[in-house]
Design a protein around this motif. Structure first.
Motif, PDB file in Angstrom:
ATOM      1  N   UNK A   1     -14.134   2.628 -19.525  1.00 20.13           N
ATOM      2  CA  UNK A   1     -12.782   2.492 -19.023  1.00 20.13           C
ATOM      3  C   UNK A   1     -12.515   3.544 -17.945  1.00 20.13           C
ATOM      4  N   UNK A   2     -12.915   4.769 -18.125  1.00 20.83           N
ATOM      5  CA  UNK A   2     -12.679   5.839 -17.168  1.00 20.83           C
ATOM      6  C   UNK A   2     -13.475   5.591 -15.882  1.00 20.83           C
ATOM      7  N   UNK A   3     -14.707   5.088 -16.049  1.00 23.33           N
ATOM      8  CA  UNK A   3     -15.530   4.821 -14.888  1.00 23.33           C
ATOM      9  C   UNK A   3     -14.885   3.774 -13.983  1.00 23.33           C
ATOM     10  N   UNK A   4     -14.360   2.714 -14.533  1.00 24.26           N
ATOM     11  CA  UNK A   4     -13.718   1.675 -13.723  1.00 24.26           C
ATOM     12  C   UNK A   4     -12.454   2.192 -13.057  1.00 24.26           C
ATOM     13  N   UNK A   6     -11.951   5.309 -12.050  1.00 28.67           N
ATOM     14  CA  UNK A   6     -12.403   6.142 -10.944  1.00 28.67           C
ATOM     15  C   UNK A   6     -12.858   5.291  -9.758  1.00 28.67           C
ATOM     16  N   UNK A   7     -13.554   4.209 -10.018  1.00 27.57           N
ATOM     17  CA  UNK A   7     -14.001   3.321  -8.946  1.00 27.57           C
ATOM     18  C   UNK A   7     -12.800   2.662  -8.258  1.00 27.57           C
ATOM     19  N   UNK A   8     -11.807   2.280  -9.027  1.00 23.85           N
ATOM     20  CA  UNK A   8     -10.600   1.683  -8.470  1.00 23.85           C
ATOM     21  C   UNK A   8      -9.875   2.670  -7.560  1.00 23.85           C
ATOM     22  N   UNK A   9      -9.757   3.921  -7.980  1.00 20.71           N
ATOM     23  CA  UNK A   9      -9.125   4.951  -7.164  1.00 20.71           C
ATOM     24  C   UNK A   9      -9.942   5.228  -5.895  1.00 20.71           C
ATOM     25  N   UNK A  10     -11.258   5.201  -6.024  1.00 19.47           N
ATOM     26  CA  UNK A  10     -12.111   5.418  -4.868  1.00 19.47           C
ATOM     27  C   UNK A  10     -11.921   4.309  -3.829  1.00 19.47           C
ATOM     28  N   UNK A  11     -11.899   3.063  -4.271  1.00 20.12           N
ATOM     29  CA  UNK A  11     -11.693   1.935  -3.362  1.00 20.12           C
ATOM     30  C   UNK A  11     -10.302   2.006  -2.741  1.00 20.12           C
TER      31      UNK A  11
END
Length: 110
Positions: A1-4, A6-11
């Motif tokens: 859940x945390x990984x997704x 972080x990826x969403x914030x990066x995008x």
């Protein structure tokens, strides 16, 4: 859940950064040396008609430009045509409207 997350914030952060970069790259133009042709002056005559002075090398071409065609009106060596310079500051729209309104309503203060 945390990984997704972080990826969403990066995008989400990359979208504005990439838009800024594209805008920045569009304004950069490669240096092509001296300009061979440049528009010296323009005088609008109507919504789509104008007279344009174009410097090409050491010649000045005066062109009539419409939506359908471009016509050569005059040709002269550079420096032989005196192009008018703006004479004084332009009035802003509000002051022009106040002076026009004063003509139609003489009793009103300007």
């Amino acid at each position: 859940m945390t990984w997704s997350l972080l990826m969403l914030l990066l995008v989400a952060a990359l979208i504005p950064a990439s838009l800024w970069l594209v805008r920045r790259l569009q304004t950069l133009q490669p240096s092509r040396g001296p300009r061979v042709m440049e528009v010296v002056a323009q005088l609008p005559l109507g919504p789509r008609e104008r007279v344009t002075a174009v410097r090409v090398g050491r010649q000045v071409l005066v062109l009539g430009v419409t939506a359908q065609q471009i016509t050569l009106l005059a040709e002269a060596p550079e420096g032989s045509l005196e192009l008018p310079q703006p004479s004084g500051p332009r009035q802003d729209f509000a002051s022009v409207m106040q002076s026009v309104a004063g003509r139609f309503h003489p009793g009103r203060p300007r």
